[in-house]
Design an enzyme around this catalytic site. Structure first.
Site, PDB file in Angstrom:
ATOM      1  CG  ASP A  54      -8.915 -18.591  55.230  1.00  0.00           C
ATOM      2  OD1 ASP A  54      -7.885 -18.173  54.905  1.00  0.00           O
ATOM      3  OD2 ASP A  54      -8.787 -19.939  55.230  1.00  0.00           O
ATOM      4  CE1 TYR A 147       6.679 -12.461  58.054  1.00  0.00           C
ATOM      5  CE2 TYR A 147       8.845 -11.139  58.321  1.00  0.00           C
ATOM      6  CZ  TYR A 147       7.483 -11.299  58.511  1.00  0.00           C
ATOM      7  OH  TYR A 147       6.998 -10.282  58.923  1.00  0.00           O
ATOM      8  CB  THR A 182       1.828  -8.960  67.826  1.00  0.00           C
ATOM      9  OG1 THR A 182       2.653  -9.938  67.079  1.00  0.00           O
ATOM     10  CG2 THR A 182       2.079  -7.695  67.108  1.00  0.00           C
ATOM     11  CB  SER A 184       2.159 -13.618  65.672  1.00  0.00           C
ATOM     12  OG  SER A 184       2.792 -12.661  65.061  1.00  0.00           O
ATOM     13  NE  ARG A 188       7.926 -14.627  64.918  1.00  0.00           N
ATOM     14  CZ  ARG A 188       7.026 -13.815  64.745  1.00  0.00           C
ATOM     15  NH1 ARG A 188       5.811 -14.112  64.589  1.00  0.00           N
ATOM     16  NH2 ARG A 188       7.309 -12.223  64.734  1.00  0.00           N
TER      17      ARG A 188
END
Ligand code: NAD
Length: 245
Positions: A54, A147, A182, A184, A188
């Site tokens: 992590d 972001y 991907t 992720s 979204r």
């Protein structure tokens, strides 16, 4: 075998760009250490050593740097996309975006730098690649304030590291992909109010008429971590399908 014998650590290598890059680096002969927060996602990376990491855990970063020893290459891929305008951000989201996208990256660069300097003093070169983005760091996009700000900070961090260590053989570059298909991104899209329209909108902003695949991005990762890019440092490398033409 463009990366024969190079020892390269990759973060967020469980899926998406990080996983494809770890496999591409290994295919070119690198000894890859693939790391991810989620150990289950590291299954199936045959011939690659894996470690749970992590990157927001400062102690774990120091521990892995000590465990893996001197590196020839580091790909800081881990990052999180936070959706929202300025008025949507709360301090917790902002802090998390910077913690994962910037602070963790700085800590890992700092932790491996003594080993990289040692390695570069023997081989003449070592390379760091930091994951930035095209979206709202190079080109403004709606709903990407935290972001974009954090990914722009990655560019500053990258240039500062490049400037500090250029004479000692360390190169440091940033990667700025367009929209890449991907898990992720799929998450979204699925989480949006109208997923069909959301996917169309992501594709519409790509002038080549399609999303990038991870296979479009991995060759640039290989190049920037190989000696073929030996005269390239401090750069924001766009692989964006022509968005910023
Ligand atoms: N997909 C895109 O369109 C796109 C575009 C530009 C930049 N990027 C950047 O590329 C990077 C990877 O994105 P992706 O779309 O391939 O992601 P992804 O969701 O497909 O994979 C993310 C991986 O990161 C891991 N991860 C999450 N938190 C972590 C942590 N704290 N420590 C270690 N690992 C952690 C997850 O377990 C997962 O395996 C991110 O930095 C992202 O901002 C993505």
């Amino acid at each position: 075998m463009r990366l024969k014998d190079k020892v390269i650590l990759v973060t967020a290598a469980g899926q998406g760009i990080g996983r494809a890059s770890a496999l591409a680096l290994a295919a070119e002969g690198a000894k890859v250490i693939a790391t991810d927060l989620n150990g289950d996602l590291l299954q199936g990376l045959d011939g690659i050593s894996t470690e749970v990491l992590d990157v927001t855990d400062a102690q774990a970063i120091n521990a892995i740097a000590a465990k893996v020893g001197p590196l020839d290459g580091l790909f800081n891929c881990a990052g999180v996309v936070h959706n929202g305008t300025l008025l949507d951000i709360d301090d917790k989201d902002w802090d998390f975006a910077f913690s994962l996208n910037v602070t963790a990256m700085m800590r890992l660069c700092r932790a491996v730098m003594p080993g990289m300097l040692e390695r570069a003093s023997q081989t003449g070169t070592a390379s760091i690649l930091n994951m930035s983005s095209m979206a709202s760091s190079i080109k403004g996009f709606a709903n990407r304030t935290a972001y974009g700000a954090s990914k722009a900070a990655v560019l500053g961090l990258t240039k500062a590291i490049a400037a500090d260590y250029v004479k000692q053989g360390i190169r440091c570059n940033a990667l700025c992909p367009g929209t890449v298909d991907t898990p992720s991104l799929r998450g979204r899209i699925a989480a949006s109010a109208d997923p069909v329209q959301a996917e169309k909108d992501f594709i519409a902003r790509q002038p080549m008429g399609r999303l990038a695949t991870v296979a479009d991005i991995a060759p640039m990762v290989v190049y920037l971590l190989s000696d073929e890019s030996r005269f390239v440092s401090g750069q924001a490398m766009l692989v964006d399908g022509g968005v910023t033409i």
